[in-house]
Scaffold this active site. Structure first.
Site, PDB file in Angstrom:
ATOM      1  N   GLY A  60      43.096  47.968 -50.658  1.00 13.10           N
ATOM      2  CA  GLY A  60      44.187  47.361 -49.933  1.00 13.10           C
ATOM      3  C   GLY A  60      45.577  47.852 -50.236  1.00 13.10           C
ATOM      4  O   GLY A  60      45.794  49.011 -50.548  1.00 13.10           O
ATOM      5  N   SER A  61      46.469  46.943 -50.171  1.00  6.85           N
ATOM      6  CA  SER A  61      47.901  47.122 -50.054  1.00  6.85           C
ATOM      7  C   SER A  61      48.570  47.862 -51.202  1.00  6.85           C
ATOM      8  O   SER A  61      48.154  47.780 -52.356  1.00  6.85           O
ATOM      9  CB  SER A  61      48.520  45.731 -49.934  1.00  6.85           C
ATOM     10  N   SER A  62      49.671  48.520 -50.848  1.00  7.93           N
ATOM     11  CA  SER A  62      50.493  49.164 -51.875  1.00  7.93           C
ATOM     12  C   SER A  62      51.142  48.137 -52.788  1.00  7.93           C
ATOM     13  O   SER A  62      51.612  48.475 -53.874  1.00  7.93           O
ATOM     14  CB  SER A  62      51.559  50.058 -51.231  1.00  7.93           C
TER      15      SER A  62
END
Length: 139
Positions: A60-62
């Site tokens: 997932g996300s940074s």
């Protein structure tokens, strides 16, 4: 299939915590406690504090980089992270913590056979540098 290599250099030892699914640190780890909080993760409730976190990859996300960096700053992060696939977001979190807070953890990628041989709860030592990666029994 990646070869074993260092993503973030360092040394650590601790008991292996083997995750059976990728983890997003954002929404998956409480940086204040080091607990896995993702309600859908098979190891929900486990504590990463002082463990050698063994997981397939990040997910997932940074924003995961930020959460990992904050856990390192807070002293609730794993002692090291061992991946089966390279993950730049996970590595970035450890690098940012080293640069901003002067604290970091090694992050390594192990080739498939070595990765699969790690048993949950086993005592491990991780040595990661420019000359290679050693992950083996802690003495």
């Amino acid at each position: 299939m990646p070869e074993s290599r260092t993503l973030v250099a360092g040394r650590a030892s601790g008991l292996a915590l083997v995750l059976h699914a990728p983890l997003s640190f954002w929404g998956g780890l409480d940086p204040a406690t080091g607990a896995l909080i993702d309600t859908h993760h098979p190891e929900r409730g486990a504590l990463v504090l002082e463990r050698i976190l063994v997981m397939p990859s990040g997910r997932g996300s940074s924003s995961s980089s930020y959460v990992l960096a904050e856990a390192i700053r807070a002293g609730t992060a794993p002692a090291a992270i061992v991946l089966s696939e390279p993950d730049g977001i996970v590595a970035l979190g450890a690098i940012v913590a080293r640069e901003l807070y002067g604290a970091g953890i090694p992050v390594v990628v192990l080739e498939a056979a070595r990765y699969a041989a790690i048993a949950d709860g086993s005592a491990l030592a991780v040595v990661a540098g420019d000359d290679g990666v050693t992950v083996g029994p802690a003495i």
